[in-house]
Design a protein around this motif. Structure first.
Motif, PDB file in Angstrom:
ATOM      1  N   LEU A   4      15.092 -14.988   9.361  1.00 10.94           N
ATOM      2  CA  LEU A   4      15.325 -15.007  10.810  1.00 10.94           C
ATOM      3  C   LEU A   4      15.164 -13.612  11.411  1.00 10.94           C
ATOM      4  CD1 LEU A   4      18.368 -17.457  11.000  1.00 10.94           C
ATOM      5  CD2 LEU A   4      15.943 -17.941  11.410  1.00 10.94           C
ATOM      6  N   TYR A   5      15.600 -12.588  10.667  1.00  7.05           N
ATOM      7  CA  TYR A   5      15.421 -11.201  11.119  1.00  7.05           C
ATOM      8  C   TYR A   5      13.935 -10.879  11.264  1.00  7.05           C
ATOM      9  CZ  TYR A   5      14.936  -6.130  10.501  1.00  7.05           C
ATOM     10  OH  TYR A   5      14.571  -4.811  10.635  1.00  7.05           O
ATOM     11  N   ARG A   6      13.127 -11.251  10.262  1.00  7.39           N
ATOM     12  CA  ARG A   6      11.693 -10.972  10.330  1.00  7.39           C
ATOM     13  C   ARG A   6      11.012 -11.805  11.409  1.00  7.39           C
ATOM     14  NH1 ARG A   6       9.872 -11.304   4.127  1.00  7.39           N
ATOM     15  NH2 ARG A   6      11.375 -13.021   4.167  1.00  7.39           N
ATOM     16  N   GLY A  61       7.514  -1.333   9.933  1.00  8.03           N
ATOM     17  CA  GLY A  61       8.522  -0.730   9.067  1.00  8.03           C
ATOM     18  C   GLY A  61       9.834  -1.499   9.104  1.00  8.03           C
ATOM     19  N   LEU A  62      10.251  -1.941  10.292  1.00  6.55           N
ATOM     20  CA  LEU A  62      11.470  -2.738  10.416  1.00  6.55           C
ATOM     21  C   LEU A  62      11.303  -4.082   9.715  1.00  6.55           C
ATOM     22  CD1 LEU A  62      12.348  -2.028  14.161  1.00  6.55           C
ATOM     23  CD2 LEU A  62      13.434  -1.057  12.127  1.00  6.55           C
ATOM     24  N   HIS A  63      10.117  -4.647   9.803  1.00  7.28           N
ATOM     25  CA  HIS A  63       9.801  -5.902   9.098  1.00  7.28           C
ATOM     26  C   HIS A  63       9.961  -5.710   7.595  1.00  7.28           C
ATOM     27  CE1 HIS A  63       7.110  -8.825   7.144  1.00  7.28           C
ATOM     28  NE2 HIS A  63       7.298  -9.599   8.200  1.00  7.28           N
ATOM     29  N   GLY A  64       9.532  -4.553   7.094  1.00  6.07           N
ATOM     30  CA  GLY A  64       9.637  -4.267   5.664  1.00  6.07           C
ATOM     31  C   GLY A  64      11.070  -4.215   5.173  1.00  6.07           C
ATOM     32  N   ILE A  65      12.000  -3.827   6.052  1.00  6.60           N
ATOM     33  CA  ILE A  65      13.420  -3.819   5.670  1.00  6.60           C
ATOM     34  C   ILE A  65      13.879  -5.235   5.356  1.00  6.60           C
ATOM     35  CG2 ILE A  65      15.765  -3.359   6.502  1.00  6.60           C
ATOM     36  CD1 ILE A  65      14.608  -1.049   8.145  1.00  6.60           C
ATOM     37  N   GLY A  66      13.452  -6.200   6.171  1.00  3.39           N
ATOM     38  CA  GLY A  66      13.790  -7.596   5.898  1.00  3.39           C
ATOM     39  C   GLY A  66      13.199  -8.081   4.585  1.00  3.39           C
ATOM     40  N   THR A  67      11.973  -7.666   4.303  1.00  4.60           N
ATOM     41  CA  THR A  67      11.330  -8.038   3.033  1.00  4.60           C
ATOM     42  C   THR A  67      12.079  -7.437   1.852  1.00  4.60           C
ATOM     43  OG1 THR A  67       9.178  -8.146   4.155  1.00  4.60           O
ATOM     44  CG2 THR A  67       9.162  -7.983   1.746  1.00  4.60           C
ATOM     45  N   ALA A  68      12.530  -6.190   2.013  1.00  4.41           N
ATOM     46  CA  ALA A  68      13.275  -5.528   0.943  1.00  4.41           C
ATOM     47  C   ALA A  68      14.588  -6.238   0.646  1.00  4.41           C
ATOM     48  CB  ALA A  68      13.548  -4.063   1.310  1.00  4.41           C
ATOM     49  N   LEU A  69      15.175  -6.881   1.653  1.00  3.06           N
ATOM     50  CA  LEU A  69      16.396  -7.661   1.452  1.00  3.06           C
ATOM     51  C   LEU A  69      16.075  -9.018   0.832  1.00  3.06           C
ATOM     52  CD1 LEU A  69      19.452  -8.043   1.901  1.00  3.06           C
ATOM     53  CD2 LEU A  69      18.921  -8.874   4.199  1.00  3.06           C
ATOM     54  N   PHE A 101       1.026   1.971   4.112  1.00  2.00           N
ATOM     55  CA  PHE A 101       2.168   2.797   3.707  1.00  2.00           C
ATOM     56  C   PHE A 101       3.468   2.281   4.301  1.00  2.00           C
ATOM     57  CE2 PHE A 101       4.942   6.473   4.599  1.00  2.00           C
ATOM     58  CZ  PHE A 101       5.168   6.910   3.299  1.00  2.00           C
ATOM     59  N   VAL A 102       3.468   2.038   5.610  1.00  2.00           N
ATOM     60  CA  VAL A 102       4.687   1.596   6.296  1.00  2.00           C
ATOM     61  C   VAL A 102       5.098   0.209   5.828  1.00  2.00           C
ATOM     62  CG1 VAL A 102       5.636   0.973   8.554  1.00  2.00           C
ATOM     63  CG2 VAL A 102       4.288   3.052   8.316  1.00  2.00           C
ATOM     64  N   GLN A 103       4.126  -0.621   5.486  1.00  2.00           N
ATOM     65  CA  GLN A 103       4.424  -1.976   5.035  1.00  2.00           C
ATOM     66  C   GLN A 103       5.146  -1.972   3.691  1.00  2.00           C
ATOM     67  OE1 GLN A 103       0.934  -4.422   4.421  1.00  2.00           O
ATOM     68  NE2 GLN A 103       2.057  -6.295   4.827  1.00  2.00           N
ATOM     69  N   LEU A 104       4.756  -1.065   2.797  1.00  2.00           N
ATOM     70  CA  LEU A 104       5.288  -1.069   1.431  1.00  2.00           C
ATOM     71  C   LEU A 104       6.482  -0.149   1.242  1.00  2.00           C
ATOM     72  CD1 LEU A 104       1.957  -1.048  -0.624  1.00  2.00           C
ATOM     73  CD2 LEU A 104       3.402  -3.001  -0.032  1.00  2.00           C
ATOM     74  N   LEU A 105       6.628   0.866   2.091  1.00  2.00           N
ATOM     75  CA  LEU A 105       7.674   1.874   1.883  1.00  2.00           C
ATOM     76  C   LEU A 105       9.084   1.287   1.847  1.00  2.00           C
ATOM     77  CD1 LEU A 105       8.388   4.872   1.563  1.00  2.00           C
ATOM     78  CD2 LEU A 105       8.512   5.023   4.053  1.00  2.00           C
ATOM     79  N   PRO A 106       9.491   0.442   2.813  1.00  2.00           N
ATOM     80  CA  PRO A 106      10.863  -0.080   2.758  1.00  2.00           C
ATOM     81  C   PRO A 106      11.157  -0.875   1.496  1.00  2.00           C
ATOM     82  CG  PRO A 106       9.903  -0.441   4.931  1.00  2.00           C
ATOM     83  CD  PRO A 106       8.782  -0.007   4.033  1.00  2.00           C
ATOM     84  N   ILE A 132      12.301 -12.469  14.314  1.00  2.00           N
ATOM     85  CA  ILE A 132      12.541 -11.726  15.560  1.00  2.00           C
ATOM     86  C   ILE A 132      11.602 -10.518  15.649  1.00  2.00           C
ATOM     87  CG2 ILE A 132      14.232 -10.337  16.816  1.00  2.00           C
ATOM     88  CD1 ILE A 132      16.396 -12.202  15.626  1.00  2.00           C
ATOM     89  N   ILE A 133      11.442  -9.799  14.528  1.00  2.00           N
ATOM     90  CA  ILE A 133      10.558  -8.629  14.519  1.00  2.00           C
ATOM     91  C   ILE A 133       9.122  -9.025  14.834  1.00  2.00           C
ATOM     92  CG2 ILE A 133       9.595  -6.789  13.081  1.00  2.00           C
ATOM     93  CD1 ILE A 133      12.492  -6.324  13.888  1.00  2.00           C
ATOM     94  N   VAL A 134       8.661 -10.136  14.242  1.00  2.00           N
ATOM     95  CA  VAL A 134       7.289 -10.584  14.472  1.00  2.00           C
ATOM     96  C   VAL A 134       7.091 -11.012  15.927  1.00  2.00           C
ATOM     97  CG1 VAL A 134       5.596 -12.361  13.874  1.00  2.00           C
ATOM     98  CG2 VAL A 134       6.864 -11.211  12.069  1.00  2.00           C
ATOM     99  N   LEU A 135       8.097 -11.636  16.529  1.00  2.00           N
ATOM    100  CA  LEU A 135       8.012 -11.985  17.952  1.00  2.00           C
ATOM    101  C   LEU A 135       7.891 -10.721  18.810  1.00  2.00           C
ATOM    102  CD1 LEU A 135      10.624 -14.891  18.211  1.00  2.00           C
ATOM    103  CD2 LEU A 135       8.123 -15.062  18.386  1.00  2.00           C
ATOM    104  N   CYS A 136       8.578  -9.658  18.408  1.00  2.00           N
ATOM    105  CA  CYS A 136       8.438  -8.378  19.115  1.00  2.00           C
ATOM    106  C   CYS A 136       7.019  -7.827  18.962  1.00  2.00           C
ATOM    107  CB  CYS A 136       9.455  -7.365  18.590  1.00  2.00           C
ATOM    108  SG  CYS A 136      11.181  -7.759  18.972  1.00  2.00           S
ATOM    109  N   MET A 137       6.420  -8.026  17.777  1.00  2.00           N
ATOM    110  CA  MET A 137       5.037  -7.592  17.575  1.00  2.00           C
ATOM    111  C   MET A 137       4.103  -8.290  18.563  1.00  2.00           C
ATOM    112  SD  MET A 137       4.574  -7.456  13.424  1.00  2.00           S
ATOM    113  CE  MET A 137       5.526  -6.323  12.390  1.00  2.00           C
TER     114      MET A 137
END
Length: 249
Positions: free
Chosen positions: A59-61, A83-91, A28-33, A63-68
């Motif tokens: 580059l944004y994703r 969820g934050l990763h999904g925002i980058g995908t949506a862009l 759900f969180v992966q697809l919602l953004p 950074i998020i993956v490194l945080c993971m």
């Protein structure tokens, strides 16, 4: 990279709790953004460089993956980061879709889309299998580090693509949010898009139930090993490849 990370996320979060809710939340969180924000981000494609948007999203994703990788043992934080990763995908997705006509002749666009989908489907076989092998080491951060490296490589490759960009922000007389609302309106006005939209809702609902309970059964009932889980996830990609090959026909 995303396929390797997806296996790690589902495995780590699924093993952390016997409740299927957390596994469902991964999907759900992966697809919602992407579902909510893709049309909102759509007008940005006309106003800014597609190349820059895609590189920024990569580059944004990264950074998020490194945080993971730093919070691999914290399921709730992993969900937030997903969820934050999904925002980058949506862009990234609207820019990726709109860039195709700029680099591919119009008559070859169906072939290009089929090749792209086929490649993505192949990764659904290869990536989960590799991700499952990485999980055997119990160094779960390796999965995320590999994904971060692929995002960096992707950004470099996208920046190197030569194509002409046409920015329309100077010609635009309407506002940003009006353009975004127009995108939503156009989807509902076109009968074929409206039909697919309403058909995809029950289909996605059933697939979501299947995926969630399948993962829960594999991890908690059959107690599959990390590598076995990766190969089982990879088998789903076989059908995706066949669909991509048959689609253009």
């Amino acid at each position: 990279g995303d396929g390797i990370t997806r296996v790690a996320l589902i495995y780590l979060i699924g093993k952390s709790s016997s409740h299927s809710l957390l596994i469902g939340m991964v999907i759900f969180v992966q697809l919602l953004p992407t579902a909510v924000l893709s049309l909102v981000f759509g007008p940005l494609v006309d106003r800014f460089s597609k190349r820059r948007l895609m590189v920024f999203a990569d580059l944004y994703r990264m950074i998020i993956v490194l945080c993971m990788a730093a919070f691999a043992q914290s399921p709730i934080i992993l969900l937030v980061l997903l969820g934050l990763h999904g925002i980058g995908t949506a862009l990234f997705v609207p820019a990726q879709s709109s860039i195709v006509p700029s680099i591919i002749p119009k008559e070859r666009i169906p072939e290009a889309i089929a090749l792209s989908n086929g490649t993505a489907s192949a990764m659904q076989i290869i990536a989960p299998a590799i991700g499952g092998l990485f999980l055997l080491s119990e160094r779960y951060d390796i999965n995320f580090m590999v994904n971060a490296a692929t995002f960096l490589l992707s950004a470099i490759l996208i920046w190197s693509i030569k194509f002409e960009e046409y920015l329309h922000h100077k010609q635009k007389k309407s506002g940003y949010w009006l353009d975004a609302l127009t995108g939503y309106r156009d989807i509902f006005l076109l009968p074929i898009l409206r039909f697919f939209l309403f058909m995809m809702i029950p289909l996605s609902f059933v697939i979501g139930i299947l995926n969630t309970n399948l993962v829960s059964a594999l991890l908690h009932h059959f107690h599959v090993s990390p590598s076995h889980f990766g190969f089982l996830e990879a088998s789903i990609g076989v059908g995706a490849i066949l669909g991509s090959l048959l689609g253009p026909k």
